[in-house]
Design an enzyme around this catalytic site. Structure first.
Site, mmCIF file in Angstrom:
data_model
loop_
_atom_site.group_PDB
_atom_site.id
_atom_site.type_symbol
_atom_site.label_atom_id
_atom_site.label_comp_id
_atom_site.label_asym_id
_atom_site.label_seq_id
_atom_site.Cartn_x
_atom_site.Cartn_y
_atom_site.Cartn_z
ATOM 1 N N TYR A 51 8.699 -5.015 -9.383
ATOM 2 C CA TYR A 51 7.314 -5.229 -9.808
ATOM 3 C C TYR A 51 7.239 -5.898 -11.185
ATOM 4 C CZ TYR A 51 6.296 -1.814 -6.093
ATOM 5 O OH TYR A 51 6.218 -1.140 -4.902
ATOM 6 N N LYS A 76 12.384 1.951 -8.128
ATOM 7 C CA LYS A 76 13.122 1.578 -6.906
ATOM 8 C C LYS A 76 14.140 0.501 -7.212
ATOM 9 C CE LYS A 76 8.664 2.072 -4.611
ATOM 10 N NZ LYS A 76 7.716 1.361 -5.470
ATOM 11 N N HIS A 109 14.754 0.416 -2.204
ATOM 12 C CA HIS A 109 13.452 -0.177 -1.870
ATOM 13 C C HIS A 109 13.335 -0.570 -0.389
ATOM 14 C CE1 HIS A 109 10.034 -2.295 -4.221
ATOM 15 N NE2 HIS A 109 9.630 -2.054 -2.988
ATOM 16 N N ILE A 229 -0.091 6.920 -2.880
ATOM 17 C CA ILE A 229 0.003 6.250 -4.195
ATOM 18 C C ILE A 229 -0.907 5.021 -4.231
ATOM 19 C CG2 ILE A 229 2.264 7.095 -4.935
ATOM 20 C CD1 ILE A 229 3.530 4.601 -3.592
ATOM 21 N N LYS A 231 -3.231 1.992 -5.381
ATOM 22 C CA LYS A 231 -3.213 1.109 -6.560
ATOM 23 C C LYS A 231 -4.611 0.579 -6.812
ATOM 24 C CE LYS A 231 -3.317 -3.453 -7.878
ATOM 25 N NZ LYS A 231 -4.303 -4.484 -7.485
ATOM 26 N N SER A 232 -4.980 0.507 -8.075
ATOM 27 C CA SER A 232 -6.171 -0.248 -8.454
ATOM 28 C C SER A 232 -6.036 -0.633 -9.927
ATOM 29 C CB SER A 232 -7.444 0.576 -8.244
ATOM 30 O OG SER A 232 -8.554 -0.159 -8.724
ATOM 31 N N VAL A 233 -6.583 -1.785 -10.255
ATOM 32 C CA VAL A 233 -6.669 -2.151 -11.677
ATOM 33 C C VAL A 233 -8.106 -1.999 -12.177
ATOM 34 C CG1 VAL A 233 -4.685 -3.715 -11.674
ATOM 35 C CG2 VAL A 233 -6.959 -4.618 -11.075
ATOM 36 N N ARG A 237 -12.608 2.411 -9.775
ATOM 37 C CA ARG A 237 -11.886 2.738 -8.532
ATOM 38 C C ARG A 237 -10.738 3.710 -8.814
ATOM 39 N NH1 ARG A 237 -11.184 -3.327 -6.009
ATOM 40 N NH2 ARG A 237 -13.323 -3.623 -5.291
ATOM 41 N N ASN A 241 -10.789 7.103 -6.825
ATOM 42 C CA ASN A 241 -9.694 7.455 -5.904
ATOM 43 C C ASN A 241 -9.084 8.819 -6.227
ATOM 44 O OD1 ASN A 241 -10.103 4.988 -4.692
ATOM 45 N ND2 ASN A 241 -8.295 3.999 -5.569
HETATM 46 N N1 LIG Z 1 7.907 0.733 -1.147
HETATM 47 C C1 LIG Z 1 7.326 -0.395 -0.806
HETATM 48 O O1 LIG Z 1 7.912 -1.254 -0.143
HETATM 49 C C2 LIG Z 1 5.937 -0.655 -1.219
HETATM 50 C C3 LIG Z 1 5.347 0.195 -2.132
HETATM 51 N N2 LIG Z 1 4.047 -0.013 -2.520
HETATM 52 C C4 LIG Z 1 3.481 0.939 -3.498
HETATM 53 O O2 LIG Z 1 2.260 1.458 -2.980
HETATM 54 C C5 LIG Z 1 1.203 1.185 -3.910
HETATM 55 C C6 LIG Z 1 -0.118 1.031 -3.198
HETATM 56 O O3 LIG Z 1 -0.056 0.031 -2.227
HETATM 57 P P1 LIG Z 1 -0.829 -1.368 -2.364
HETATM 58 O O4 LIG Z 1 -0.128 -2.337 -1.484
HETATM 59 O O5 LIG Z 1 -0.975 -1.692 -3.779
HETATM 60 O O6 LIG Z 1 -2.214 -1.133 -1.639
HETATM 61 P P2 LIG Z 1 -3.392 -0.030 -1.599
HETATM 62 O O7 LIG Z 1 -3.504 0.401 -0.198
HETATM 63 O O8 LIG Z 1 -3.229 0.981 -2.661
HETATM 64 O O9 LIG Z 1 -4.644 -0.943 -1.917
HETATM 65 C C7 LIG Z 1 -4.786 -1.623 -3.129
HETATM 66 C C8 LIG Z 1 -5.948 -2.608 -2.989
HETATM 67 O O10 LIG Z 1 -7.143 -1.900 -2.700
HETATM 68 C C9 LIG Z 1 -8.094 -2.124 -3.733
HETATM 69 N N3 LIG Z 1 -8.734 -0.827 -3.992
HETATM 70 C C10 LIG Z 1 -8.168 0.282 -4.521
HETATM 71 N N4 LIG Z 1 -9.056 1.296 -4.584
HETATM 72 C C11 LIG Z 1 -10.209 0.814 -4.086
HETATM 73 C C12 LIG Z 1 -11.508 1.382 -3.920
HETATM 74 N N5 LIG Z 1 -11.763 2.636 -4.260
HETATM 75 N N6 LIG Z 1 -12.471 0.603 -3.377
HETATM 76 C C13 LIG Z 1 -12.219 -0.699 -3.036
HETATM 77 N N7 LIG Z 1 -11.014 -1.282 -3.177
HETATM 78 C C14 LIG Z 1 -10.014 -0.531 -3.711
HETATM 79 C C15 LIG Z 1 -7.312 -2.639 -4.932
HETATM 80 O O11 LIG Z 1 -8.108 -3.521 -5.699
HETATM 81 P P3 LIG Z 1 -8.147 -3.567 -7.315
HETATM 82 O O12 LIG Z 1 -6.754 -3.320 -7.829
HETATM 83 O O13 LIG Z 1 -8.621 -4.965 -7.572
HETATM 84 O O14 LIG Z 1 -9.129 -2.533 -7.750
HETATM 85 C C16 LIG Z 1 -6.181 -3.394 -4.245
HETATM 86 O O15 LIG Z 1 -6.620 -4.678 -3.845
HETATM 87 C C17 LIG Z 1 1.688 -0.085 -4.623
HETATM 88 O O16 LIG Z 1 0.953 -0.375 -5.776
HETATM 89 C C18 LIG Z 1 3.125 0.261 -4.834
HETATM 90 O O17 LIG Z 1 3.262 1.176 -5.909
HETATM 91 C C19 LIG Z 1 3.301 -1.031 -1.981
HETATM 92 C C20 LIG Z 1 3.864 -1.926 -1.097
HETATM 93 C C21 LIG Z 1 5.229 -1.806 -0.649
HETATM 94 O O1 LIG Z 2 5.449 -3.851 -3.141
HETATM 95 C C1 LIG Z 2 6.554 -3.536 -2.736
HETATM 96 O O2 LIG Z 2 7.084 -2.475 -3.075
HETATM 97 C C2 LIG Z 2 7.247 -4.423 -1.815
HETATM 98 O O3 LIG Z 2 8.355 -4.167 -1.418
HETATM 99 C C3 LIG Z 2 6.548 -5.671 -1.409
HETATM 100 O O4 LIG Z 2 6.418 -6.475 -2.494
HETATM 101 C C4 LIG Z 2 7.304 -6.386 -0.324
HETATM 102 O O5 LIG Z 2 8.548 -6.729 -0.803
HETATM 103 C C5 LIG Z 2 6.570 -7.591 0.140
HETATM 104 O O6 LIG Z 2 5.408 -7.505 0.405
HETATM 105 C C6 LIG Z 2 7.313 -8.820 0.290
HETATM 106 O O7 LIG Z 2 6.482 -9.770 0.846
#
Ligand SMILES: NC(=O)C1=CN([C@@H]2O[C@H](COP(=O)(O)OP(=O)(O)OC[C@H]3O[C@@H](n4cnc5c(N)ncnc54)[C@H](OP(=O)(O)O)[C@@H]3O)[C@@H](O)[C@H]2O)C=CC1
Ligand SMILES: O=C(O)C(=O)[C@@H](O)[C@H](O)C(=O)CO
Length: 276
Positions: A51, A76, A109, A229, A231-233, A237, A241
């Site tokens: 990340y 990870k 990962h 877990i 995510k939001s910035v 939200r 959440n």
């Molecule tokens: N192990 C792996 O391979 C992976 C791990 N992860 C982990 O999981 C975490 C979460 O997954 P992620 O893919 O980020 O997706 P999420 O399912 O957490 O969704 C995030 C998205 O939803 C939006 N959002 C969040 N809360 C709200 C709300 N209350 N209302 C409307 N929109 C909302 C965010 O927008 P905004 O930020 O603009 O508010 C963002 O666009 C990652 O950040 C990471 O730590 C993710 C992918 C792969």
């Molecule tokens: O977010 C994570 O943890 C991921 O592993 C993702 O970035 C994943 O690697 C992916 O979406 C690649 O296209």
């Protein structure tokens, strides 16, 4: 302030059931959302070497004034670092960036089955655990076959498997395997990356409870026993959440949400993903 319930991992270490994800938030940008999350009450942060924000996460944790023991930190090992010696070096680099002495949870990962290096990589994680450098070790994106292999060839059962999991990808088989083998299920993209928030079934249930669709989905995760877990910035939200402990979905509502399972992934398929 609300205290998030813990899940006790298979080695007795406790992880908050609701944490905060920081994928796609760069080092410069990540400090503020992590600050807001910690201020809100989140006590678990999910980052990864890939990340590119471990430095910012460490900085935000230090700036919070919280004791180190109050915040659960996951990172990870990225794919290009798989292998025994490379894992050891990658872990050192992660810890240097985070500015921590001991990590709470370290995950492989992705399994990268075609590469065939996840068993030796797991043995490196076992070494880090035995040496006390990490409190718990686990994996991410592992299939039942991948898990069986490290359980057969390694000495430690993973504490966690972090997998894509949301109402369109309920992962029943993996969750059952985890439950039978003492592995905690951690849901990534728990909100389906935001794609599920317009679903009419979730919308109707949200309206009935006077909560938002995101809150209903997170509540579904908690009642299933998942670690989630989101995510939001966006500060509102991040706070919203976290407001998921004051209501309960009925068995029928849980069933309706689980029935949205469509085997639909928003991320890569671990069986074929070979990314570096
Ligand atoms: N192990 C792996 O391979 C992976 C791990 N992860 C982990 O999981 C975490 C979460 O997954 P992620 O893919 O980020 O997706 P999420 O399912 O957490 O969704 C995030 C998205 O939803 C939006 N959002 C969040 N809360 C709200 C709300 N209350 N209302 C409307 N929109 C909302 C965010 O927008 P905004 O930020 O603009 O508010 C963002 O666009 C990652 O950040 C990471 O730590 C993710 C992918 C792969
Ligand atoms: O977010 C994570 O943890 C991921 O592993 C993702 O970035 C994943 O690697 C992916 O979406 C690649 O296209």
């Amino acid at each position: 302030m609300t205290t998030v319930p813990d899940i006790t991992l298979n080695n007795g270490v406790r992880i908050p059931q609701l944490g905060f994800g920081v994928w796609q938030v760069d080092d410069a940008e990540v400090v503020e959302p992590v600050r807001v999350a910690l201020e809100t009450g989140y006590r678990s942060i999910d980052t990864a070497a890939a990340y590119g924000n471990e430095r910012g996460v460490g900085e935000a944790i230090r700036a919070s004034g919280l004791e180190r023991s109050e915040v659960f930190v996951t990172s990870k090992l990225w794919n290009s670092d798989q292998g025994y010696d490379t894992t050891m070096r990658a872990f050192d680099a992660t810890m240097e960036r985070l500015g921590l002495d001991v990590l709470d949870l370290y995950l492989i990962h992705w399994p990268l089955p075609e590469r065939g290096t996840y068993v030796e990589t797991w043995k490196a994680l076992e070494r880090l655990y035995v040496d006390g450098r990490v409190r718990a070790i686990g994996v991410s994106n592992f299939t039942v076959d991948n898990l069986r292999r490290i359980m057969d060839e390694g000495g430690i059962v993973p504490a966690v498997n972090q997998i894509e999991l949301h109402p369109n990808l309920v992962q029943t088989e993996l969750r059952d395997f985890h439950a039978r083998n003492g592995i905690a299920t951690e849901a990534w993209s728990p909100l389906g990356q935001g794609h599920l928030l317009d679903d009419p079934v979730i919308g109707r249930i949200a309206e009935a409870h006077g909560h938002t669709p995101a809150q209903v989905i997170l509540r579904w995760h908690l009642q299933l026993g998942n670690i989630a877990i989101p995510k939001s910035v966006t500060p509102e939200r991040i706070r919203a959440n976290f407001n998921v402990f004051g209501f309960e979905l009925s068995e029928a509502e849980m069933g309706e949400i689980s029935a949205l399972d469509a085997g639909r992934r928003f991320g890569p398929d671990p069986v074929t993903f070979n990314g570096v």
